[in-house]
Write an enzyme that holds these catalytic residues in place. Structure first.
Site, PDB file in Angstrom:
ATOM      1  N   ASN A   1     -29.397 -57.686  36.265  1.00  0.00           N
ATOM      2  CA  ASN A   1     -29.276 -56.824  35.094  1.00  0.00           C
ATOM      3  C   ASN A   1     -27.833 -56.504  34.720  1.00  0.00           C
ATOM      4  O   ASN A   1     -27.551 -56.198  33.575  1.00  0.00           O
ATOM      5  CB  ASN A   1     -30.046 -55.516  35.310  1.00  0.00           C
ATOM      6  CG  ASN A   1     -29.817 -54.925  36.674  1.00  0.00           C
ATOM      7  OD1 ASN A   1     -30.135 -55.550  37.696  1.00  0.00           O
ATOM      8  ND2 ASN A   1     -29.249 -53.754  36.723  1.00  0.00           N
TER       9      ASN A   1
ATOM     10  N   THR B   1     -56.184 -43.924  32.887  1.00  0.00           N
ATOM     11  CA  THR B   1     -56.541 -44.412  31.550  1.00  0.00           C
ATOM     12  C   THR B   1     -55.369 -45.197  30.964  1.00  0.00           C
ATOM     13  O   THR B   1     -54.228 -44.738  30.994  1.00  0.00           O
ATOM     14  CB  THR B   1     -56.892 -43.215  30.624  1.00  0.00           C
ATOM     15  OG1 THR B   1     -57.969 -42.514  31.236  1.00  0.00           O
ATOM     16  CG2 THR B   1     -57.294 -43.683  29.231  1.00  0.00           C
TER      17      THR B   1
ATOM     18  N   CYS C   1     -20.722 -42.294  38.150  1.00  0.00           N
ATOM     19  CA  CYS C   1     -20.071 -41.087  38.661  1.00  0.00           C
ATOM     20  C   CYS C   1     -20.838 -40.615  39.879  1.00  0.00           C
ATOM     21  O   CYS C   1     -22.056 -40.697  39.924  1.00  0.00           O
ATOM     22  CB  CYS C   1     -20.138 -39.983  37.615  1.00  0.00           C
ATOM     23  SG  CYS C   1     -18.878 -40.167  36.392  1.00  0.00           S
TER      24      CYS C   1
HETATM   25  N1  PLP Z   1     -35.535 -54.230  37.087  1.00  0.00           N
HETATM   26  C1  PLP Z   1     -34.495 -54.601  36.345  1.00  0.00           C
HETATM   27  C2  PLP Z   1     -33.780 -55.878  36.674  1.00  0.00           C
HETATM   28  C3  PLP Z   1     -34.064 -53.818  35.278  1.00  0.00           C
HETATM   29  O1  PLP Z   1     -33.013 -54.200  34.544  1.00  0.00           O
HETATM   30  C4  PLP Z   1     -34.764 -52.617  35.006  1.00  0.00           C
HETATM   31  C5  PLP Z   1     -34.322 -51.717  33.927  1.00  0.00           C
HETATM   32  O2  PLP Z   1     -33.136 -51.532  33.707  1.00  0.00           O
HETATM   33  C6  PLP Z   1     -35.867 -52.272  35.799  1.00  0.00           C
HETATM   34  C7  PLP Z   1     -36.231 -53.110  36.838  1.00  0.00           C
HETATM   35  C8  PLP Z   1     -36.663 -51.046  35.555  1.00  0.00           C
HETATM   36  O3  PLP Z   1     -37.494 -51.200  34.428  1.00  0.00           O
HETATM   37  P1  PLP Z   1     -38.108 -49.926  33.684  1.00  0.00           P
HETATM   38  O4  PLP Z   1     -36.970 -49.273  32.949  1.00  0.00           O
HETATM   39  O5  PLP Z   1     -39.139 -50.489  32.755  1.00  0.00           O
HETATM   40  O6  PLP Z   1     -38.701 -49.056  34.728  1.00  0.00           O
END
Ligand code: PLP
Length: 384
Positions: free
Chosen positions: A149, A235, A323
């Site tokens: 990410n 649900t 931070c």
């Molecule tokens: N995994 C990765 C690689 C992500 O980039 C993110 C969100 O930034 C998540 C998991 C978490 O996803 P969510 O925000 O839908 O809980």
């Protein structure tokens, strides 16, 4: 110029077609999918149509998709659900996972599991040989993200899943950043469990799904009704699921032109920046990275200050640094790639999306050099 949003890895602005689908569902299709009357049946049909759309994007079977509240829940359900009933054993993951995976492993460590955190090289990619070598007799599960990410680097998950299969290890991948940008074909894959999230693909927040291969079973981690084949009671969020399904349908139909455009904007940005500002460095592999990700270190500049300056100029970006009570902590991902604190502290993530234009890229490239020059002048020497 209107504000420029270059933080699409954090979240995306929903597609108007998704918004329309969600709104219609909220207004007209408010039945409970478990109810036997026709209101319930309509809601049930929406859930199943979305399940098919999610499955089609992944080339998976419809019945192997479970709806959740997002990437975090999918990751937790995959890992904790796969290990339920076990009290010890060896698990494999990496040093660059998202907290939704990393912190689940930290928790499992406190419960007695032995965990290998595989390192990554300066390219931000896990080495297949390292993975192979880390396999033990008692290895139960491995979790390696499809794409990172922060730096967007793409991991060799298909090959790792093959190694896992040969060793009868359950293989999970967090594909939250990869879905919609990379072709995923689960019918031809040994991946057992795959997590995705709606808000990264122009869908609603608080929506997600977990793919569970029919060869592998997971246990529920929440208790309640028999929704989602008993794996995830509660649900269903029908409007959210409808929006997620629509987002997946759009992603599948438009992926090839979308990816081409992301690569074009990303490369325009990277090449422009390298031409304009001395010493900037791209973090992670140049090619094996997500089409929309450019993570850049600006030597001599503190990344979070640059991000804030850009925000005041109307450009939204982010950093992997955070931070903390100890002051400013560098991005753990970039630190694990280069073992270089100044490089990690000076990094900024630019992630593009389908609403970005070429003009926005040129405008960002126009104003960045002067901002960076000014910040370099005021930065404490040698810290970044
Ligand atoms: N995994 C990765 C690689 C992500 O980039 C993110 C969100 O930034 C998540 C998991 C978490 O996803 P969510 O925000 O839908 O809980």
């Amino acid at each position: 110029m209107s504000p420029i949003y270059l933080d699409n890895a954090a979240t995306t602005k929903p597609d108007p077609r998704v918004i329309e689908t969600v709104m219609k569902c909220l207004k007209d299709d408010y039945g409970n999918p478990s109810s036997l009357h026709h209101f319930g049946e309509r809601a049930y049909n929406i859930i199943e149509q979305s399940r098919r759309r999610v499955a089609e994007l992944l080339n998976a079977e419809q019945e192997d998709i479970i709806f959740t509240s997002g990437g975090t829940e999918s990751d937790n359900l995959a890992i904790l659900g796969a290990l339920k009933g076990q009290e010890e054993g060896h698990l494999i993951t990496t040093s660059i996972e998202h907290p939704a995976v990393k912190k689940t492993f930290y928790y499992l460590e406190t419960k007695g599991f032995d965990i290998t955190y595989l390192p990554v090289g300066p390219d931000g990619i896990v080495d297949e040989e390292d993975f192979k070598k880390s396999v033990r007799e008692d290895t139960i599960l491995a979790s390696v993200m499809y794409a990172n990410n922060e730096v967007g680097t793409i991991q060799p998950v298909e090959n790792l899943a093959d190694i896992a299969e040969k060793n009868d290890i359950i293989f999970h991948t967090d594909a939250v950043q990869a879905v919609g940008q990379l072709e995923i074909n689960l019918k031809k894959s040994n991946i057992d469990l795959l997590s995705l999230s709606g808000h990264k693909i122009y869908g609603p927040k608080g929506t997600g799904a977990l793919y569970v291969s029919e060869d592998r079973d997971i246990s529920q981690v929440l208790y309640g009704g028999r929704h989602e084949k008993g794996k995830r009671p509660g649900t269903e969020n029908v409007p959210g699921v409808a929006g997620l399904g629509k987002a997946c349908e759009i992603a599948r139909k438009e992926m090839s032109s979308y990816v081409q455009e992301m690569i074009r904007l990303r490369d325009l940005f990277i090449e422009g920046l390298i031409g304009e500002i001395d010493l900037v460095r791209l973090n992670g592999h140049r090619k094996k990275r997500l089409p929309n990700n450019a993570n850049i270190s600006f030597p001599g500049v503190q990344g979070d200050i640059l991000a804030r300056r850009l925000d005041s100029e109307g450009i939204a970006v982010s950093t992997g640094s955070a931070c903390s009570s100890k002051g400013f902590e560098p991005s753990e991902v970039i630190l694990s790639m280069y073992d270089n604190r100044p490089r990690a502290l000076s990094s900024v993530r630019f992630t593009f999306g389908k609403w970005n234009t070429e003009e926005e890229i040129y405008h960002s490239l126009d104003i960045l050099p002067q901002i960076v020059k000014n910040l370099k002048r005021i930065s404490p020497k040698g810290r970044f």
